[in-house]
Write a protein that holds these residues in place. Structure first.
Motif, PDB file in Angstrom:
ATOM      1  N   LYS A   1      -2.360  -6.068  -5.009  1.00 54.80           N
ATOM      2  CA  LYS A   1      -2.285  -7.438  -4.396  1.00 54.80           C
ATOM      3  C   LYS A   1      -2.283  -8.274  -5.585  1.00 54.80           C
ATOM      4  O   LYS A   1      -2.918  -8.278  -6.670  1.00 54.80           O
ATOM      5  CB  LYS A   1      -3.790  -7.491  -3.765  1.00 54.80           C
TER       6      LYS A   1
ATOM      7  N   ALA B   1       0.845  -1.277  -0.056  1.00 52.71           N
ATOM      8  CA  ALA B   1      -0.073  -0.087   0.017  1.00 52.71           C
ATOM      9  C   ALA B   1       0.841   1.138  -0.093  1.00 52.71           C
ATOM     10  O   ALA B   1       2.036   1.198   0.722  1.00 52.71           O
ATOM     11  CB  ALA B   1      -0.975   0.049   1.256  1.00 52.71           C
TER      12      ALA B   1
ATOM     13  N   ARG C   1      -3.571   0.229  -3.184  1.00 56.25           N
ATOM     14  CA  ARG C   1      -3.259  -1.182  -2.618  1.00 56.25           C
ATOM     15  C   ARG C   1      -3.340  -2.098  -3.992  1.00 56.25           C
ATOM     16  O   ARG C   1      -3.824  -2.239  -4.576  1.00 56.25           O
ATOM     17  CB  ARG C   1      -4.432  -1.560  -1.528  1.00 56.25           C
TER      18      ARG C   1
END
Length: 259
Positions: free
Chosen positions: A116, A96, A114
């Motif tokens: 992922k 992040a 963010r």
């Protein structure tokens, strides 16, 4: 047997289509922009409708572009830096950070990002979830500027200043007060206020501390003790102030020995 295998393949294909439809529905319903990046190149391979709405580009434009299209362009906010973050997300699973971007109209905005790693339809991808935090950043910048202004005025004052929290703690002292009592700011911060008050002025100190708790004004004259033992006559004025959104008390201590 062949018919059974064919049926299983059809069922698997139908299940896959249903799963992909569910993914797409969730993807498009998300309130935050979402970008899907290719695992190897970092290229944008999918975006949701919210990304197009917030960033001001069509889906086709975004899929033909790199992150550079909405980067501020400074070294910390460039294509190369974005790829570094993607590589880090691939290694660590999730990261992040804050990102300075240029909107389609040319204005500069701030995003919270963010990243992922994920497996989508059997392919490894990196997902980017973003949220505009420009207003928060502007508020933080304004607060920082206000703090800097406060600090400049506080330190430049020729009067001694002590800032009290409502529980009576001294949370800030300026150099003028430290010089008045012949010690350092650090020493004042780590000493109880009575350390610098002559015995005959302790009643005034008690009254001052009472007004710190009540939030009332305070005015008096008394004596402070210099490190070398001298007693210095001072006027003290206590005023309620708001500091960082909370009630505090500011004691203004003026040397009146020359008056």
């Amino acid at each position: 047997l062949l018919a059974l295998l064919a049926k299983e393949m059809r069922d698997d294909a139908a299940a896959l289509r249903e799963a992909e439809a569910s993914y797409r529905a969730i993807f498009e319903a998300a309130e935050d922009p979402i970008f899907v990046h290719d695992w190897d190149s970092g290229a944008i391979v999918d975006v949701n409708g919210k990304a197009c709405e917030v960033y001001g580009y069509s889906r086709e434009q975004l899929l033909r572009s790199t992150v550079g299209i909405f980067s501020a362009g400074a070294p910390l906010y460039s294509d190369a830096r974005a790829l570094e973050w993607i590589e880090r997300a691939k290694r660590e699973g999730a990261v992040a950070f804050e990102w300075h971007r240029r909107a389609a109209d040319g204005s500069l905005r701030w995003d919270e990002v963010r990243l992922k790693s994920a497996l989508i339809s059997g392919k490894r991808r990196v997902l980017a979830f973003t949220r505009d935090i420009t207003e928060r950043k502007l508020s933080e910048d304004a607060l920082r500027a206000s703090e800097e202004q406060y600090r400049s005025i506080f330190n430049a004052s020729t009067d001694g200043l002590l800032l009290f929290a409502r529980d009576g703690r001294v949370i800030d002292v300026n150099p003028a007060f430290a010089a008045l009592v012949g010690t350092s700011v650090v020493d004042v911060m780590h000493s109880p206020p009575r350390t610098f008050v002559a015995p005959q002025s302790e009643e005034n100190l008690r009254k001052l501390m009472a007004t710190v708790l009540s939030g009332e004004l305070f005015e008096a004259e008394g004596l402070v003790v210099h490190r070398d033992g001298r007693r210095i006559p001072v006027s003290v004025r206590g005023v309620p102030v708001v500091y960082r959104g909370d009630a505090h008390h500011l004691a203004i201590v003026r040397d009146i020995s020359r008056h």
